[in-house]
Design an enzyme around this catalytic site. Structure first.
Site, PDB file in Angstrom:
ATOM      1  N   GLU A 107     -26.107  15.354  -0.632  1.00  0.00           N
ATOM      2  CA  GLU A 107     -27.502  15.472  -0.220  1.00  0.00           C
ATOM      3  C   GLU A 107     -28.419  14.509  -0.979  1.00  0.00           C
ATOM      4  O   GLU A 107     -29.516  14.185  -0.509  1.00  0.00           O
ATOM      5  CB  GLU A 107     -28.006  16.903  -0.394  1.00  0.00           C
ATOM      6  CG  GLU A 107     -28.159  17.351  -1.839  1.00  0.00           C
ATOM      7  CD  GLU A 107     -28.678  18.789  -1.948  1.00  0.00           C
ATOM      8  OE1 GLU A 107     -29.719  19.075  -1.315  1.00  0.00           O
ATOM      9  OE2 GLU A 107     -28.051  19.596  -2.649  1.00  0.00           O
ATOM     10  N   GLU A 116      -8.248   2.012 -12.586  1.00  0.00           N
ATOM     11  CA  GLU A 116      -7.604   3.192 -12.005  1.00  0.00           C
ATOM     12  C   GLU A 116      -6.468   3.688 -12.889  1.00  0.00           C
ATOM     13  O   GLU A 116      -6.367   4.891 -13.178  1.00  0.00           O
ATOM     14  CB  GLU A 116      -7.101   2.849 -10.599  1.00  0.00           C
ATOM     15  CG  GLU A 116      -8.233   2.701  -9.599  1.00  0.00           C
ATOM     16  CD  GLU A 116      -7.809   2.117  -8.270  1.00  0.00           C
ATOM     17  OE1 GLU A 116      -8.588   2.252  -7.304  1.00  0.00           O
ATOM     18  OE2 GLU A 116      -6.712   1.536  -8.180  1.00  0.00           O
ATOM     19  N   LYS A 169      -0.388   5.471  -5.928  1.00  0.00           N
ATOM     20  CA  LYS A 169      -1.407   5.487  -6.976  1.00  0.00           C
ATOM     21  C   LYS A 169      -2.383   6.636  -6.774  1.00  0.00           C
ATOM     22  O   LYS A 169      -2.759   7.329  -7.721  1.00  0.00           O
ATOM     23  CB  LYS A 169      -2.171   4.163  -6.993  1.00  0.00           C
ATOM     24  CG  LYS A 169      -3.308   4.137  -7.995  1.00  0.00           C
ATOM     25  CD  LYS A 169      -4.469   3.314  -7.557  1.00  0.00           C
ATOM     26  CE  LYS A 169      -4.935   3.573  -6.151  1.00  0.00           C
ATOM     27  NZ  LYS A 169      -5.717   2.429  -5.637  1.00  0.00           N
ATOM     28  N   CYS A 211      -1.644   1.654  -3.070  1.00  0.00           N
ATOM     29  CA  CYS A 211      -2.703   2.652  -2.969  1.00  0.00           C
ATOM     30  C   CYS A 211      -2.207   4.064  -2.690  1.00  0.00           C
ATOM     31  O   CYS A 211      -2.798   5.032  -3.188  1.00  0.00           O
ATOM     32  CB  CYS A 211      -3.730   2.226  -1.916  1.00  0.00           C
ATOM     33  SG  CYS A 211      -3.035   1.590  -0.388  1.00  0.00           S
ATOM     34  N   TYR A 271     -10.071  -3.280 -10.349  1.00  0.00           N
ATOM     35  CA  TYR A 271      -9.912  -1.904  -9.879  1.00  0.00           C
ATOM     36  C   TYR A 271      -8.567  -1.305 -10.263  1.00  0.00           C
ATOM     37  O   TYR A 271      -8.475  -0.126 -10.632  1.00  0.00           O
ATOM     38  CB  TYR A 271     -10.162  -1.817  -8.370  1.00  0.00           C
ATOM     39  CG  TYR A 271      -9.104  -2.381  -7.481  1.00  0.00           C
ATOM     40  CD1 TYR A 271      -8.099  -1.577  -6.973  1.00  0.00           C
ATOM     41  CD2 TYR A 271      -9.099  -3.736  -7.131  1.00  0.00           C
ATOM     42  CE1 TYR A 271      -7.115  -2.088  -6.137  1.00  0.00           C
ATOM     43  CE2 TYR A 271      -8.116  -4.254  -6.298  1.00  0.00           C
ATOM     44  CZ  TYR A 271      -7.126  -3.438  -5.813  1.00  0.00           C
ATOM     45  OH  TYR A 271      -6.147  -3.942  -4.996  1.00  0.00           O
ATOM     46  N   HIS A 301     -27.333  21.412   1.628  1.00  0.00           N
ATOM     47  CA  HIS A 301     -27.486  21.964   0.283  1.00  0.00           C
ATOM     48  C   HIS A 301     -26.623  23.217   0.103  1.00  0.00           C
ATOM     49  O   HIS A 301     -26.498  24.013   1.038  1.00  0.00           O
ATOM     50  CB  HIS A 301     -28.963  22.317   0.065  1.00  0.00           C
ATOM     51  CG  HIS A 301     -29.255  22.856  -1.294  1.00  0.00           C
ATOM     52  ND1 HIS A 301     -29.323  22.053  -2.426  1.00  0.00           N
ATOM     53  CD2 HIS A 301     -29.494  24.125  -1.714  1.00  0.00           C
ATOM     54  CE1 HIS A 301     -29.606  22.811  -3.467  1.00  0.00           C
ATOM     55  NE2 HIS A 301     -29.710  24.070  -3.069  1.00  0.00           N
ATOM     56  N   CYS A 361       0.822  -1.212   0.000  1.00  0.00           N
ATOM     57  CA  CYS A 361       0.000   0.000   0.000  1.00  0.00           C
ATOM     58  C   CYS A 361       0.853   1.257   0.000  1.00  0.00           C
ATOM     59  O   CYS A 361       0.642   2.163  -0.808  1.00  0.00           O
ATOM     60  CB  CYS A 361      -0.945   0.001   1.199  1.00  0.00           C
ATOM     61  SG  CYS A 361      -2.010   1.456   1.258  1.00  0.00           S
TER      62      CYS A 361
END
Length: 448
Positions: free
Chosen positions: A442, A182, A51, A48, A178, A437, A43
């Site tokens: 939301e 990516e 990346k 990750c 994934y 908002h 990682c």
């Protein structure tokens, strides 16, 4: 435990191994960890973390383009791959230093060499030194799979992609999980022509079908090409150092870089599991029970080498549970239900809980709520790209079984929403929450 050199010997200093080492040492155990590559594991060093930095870098391509609609005049822009690459790797060095300091501060002895198991309570270091331990924890992670075809050595994996010399003009990515999606987004945004090649006819198997279909639609509209139902035959290197990639039933594809992202397998080769008769499954993963223990009472394993859930936060939880249970007198187990996950594609996907397909298999006819909208930022930028949010709800109890989304900032939003799914909140409770908002988030409380 005086009969042993250490109370705990950890093989592998990735996320799970570092957490287990640090926590066990904090409980007073005498701990050592062996790492043959770099402290931090996949990682931090080659996964990750770097990346995600490349993802950030690639997003500026669209941001700079959109800036004109927001009144900014930027003039001529250019991109230098080497600057991004070197800055990313410099930060990786910094983070590795932090991990190393953490181990040092907790008085964990670090052996920067390979360790193999030579007995139920013994490991042998590459230097030839034999070390004994009351407990051995295997945390060696997983390793990228490379296809067994002629010329496969001309391609690279995610281990090497962070160090390439130049940005390739043409990239072929093998796989559609994934990692493939990516890097497809990264390379395309930075200006490469990207072709994704997959053996099956779908991307991101296991993710919610409606969400992954939206990513496929957006990716193709951006110009990323997909070749499905294609198996590799061979890879040939040309006189100009480019590659010719031959696929079964398809014309050859020319490329300057071939990236394998076809999966990861547990990293057990040469680990010496046979010396202690540690059981592995048909995929080469170490078999453990709910307490991370193998069939050998003194040997445990956590993280991707066990092939349960290949996610960094899961490995960390497993390392924590191991140390708490074995050394802290706080026995507990990892709960694998409702683990959130994300794909840092462009745009990113995120999800937690049951997909629509899984819910239908379990409950027959779940209630499905969706919000398909164009984010405000995209509207003013003149972009047609749309976001999709989805709630999967139990047909009888109204409990939200899953949340799935593809949208800018989806992973950031999903982390908080995952708490609601983990807590078993109902759709009515979502509806009762006042919207924030204007925000994309939301939409989670406005679906009817």
């Amino acid at each position: 435990m005086a009969d042993y050199d250490f109370d705990l010997f950890v093989i592998g200093a990735g996320s799970g191994g570092v957490r287990a080492s640090r926590v066990a040492a904090a409980y007073g155990a005498k701990v050592a960890v062996a790492e043959e590559h770099r402290i931090g594991g996949t990682c931090v060093i080659r996964g990750c973390v770097p990346k995600k930095m490349l993802v950030y870098g690639s997003h500026f391509a669209e941001d700079l383009h959109d800036a004109a609609r927001y009144g900014w005049t930027l003039g001529e822009t250019s991109f230098d791959w080497k600057v991004l690459r070197d800055n990313v790797n410099a930060d990786v060095d910094r983070i590795e230093g932090l991990y190393t300091n953490t181990l040092d501060n907790n008085k964990v002895e670090i052996f920067k060499e390979r360790a193999t198991i030579t007995g139920a309570n013994e490991v042998t270091l590459a230097s030839g030194r034999k070390v004994t331990a009351k407990f051995i924890l295997i945390a060696t992670g997983a390793w990228p799979v490379v296809p067994k075809v002629p010329g496969a050595e001309f391609g690279i994996t995610s281990n090497e992609v962070f160090y390439i010399d130049d940005l390739p003009k043409r990239v072929v990515i093998a796989g559609a999980g994934y990692i493939a999606n990516e890097f497809a987004g990264i390379f395309h945004a930075l200006g490469s022509k990207v072709t994704v090649v997959n053996r099956s006819d779908q991307i991101l198997r296991g993710y919610d079908e409606q969400i992954r279909d939206r990513l496929f639609q957006i990716s193709t509209q951006k110009g990323i090409e997909f070749v499905f139902n294609a198996a590799f035959e061979k890879v040939e290197k040309q006189a100009d150092d480019s590659l010719s990639i031959h696929l079964e039933g398809h014309d050859p594809i020319g490329a300057d870089l071939l990236l394998y992202a076809i999966g990861r397998s547990p990293k057990i080769e040469g680990l010496g599991l046979d010396h202690a008769a540690v059981d592995i499954d048909e995929k080469g993963a170490i078999i453990v029970d709910e307490d991370n223990r193998t069939n050998v009472p003194s040997i445990y394993a956590v993280g991707d080498v066990t092939n349960r859930v290949q996610l960094t936060p899961v490995a960390i939880r497993e390392g924590q549970a191991f140390a708490d249970s074995v050394f802290g007198n706080k026995p507990h187990r990892v709960d694998y239900a409702n683990i959130p996950s994300a794909v840092f594609s462009n745009p990113p996907m995120a999800g937690v809980g049951l997909t629509e397909k899984q819910a239908r298999e379990q409950f027959g006819a779940p209630k499905i709520f969706t919000s398909d909208f164009r984010p405000m930022r995209n509207v003013l930028a003149g972009k047609a790209e749309r976001s999709l949010y989805k709630l999967v709800v139990h047909p009888d109890t109204d409990v939200v079984l899953g949340i799935h989304m593809i949208s800018p900032d989806a992973p950031e939003i999903l982390q908080a929403a995952a708490i609601a799914v983990k807590a078993g909140l109902t759709k009515a409770q979502f509806d009762d929450t006042v919207a924030l908002h204007p925000s994309m988030a939301e939409e989670l409380v406005l679906m009817k």
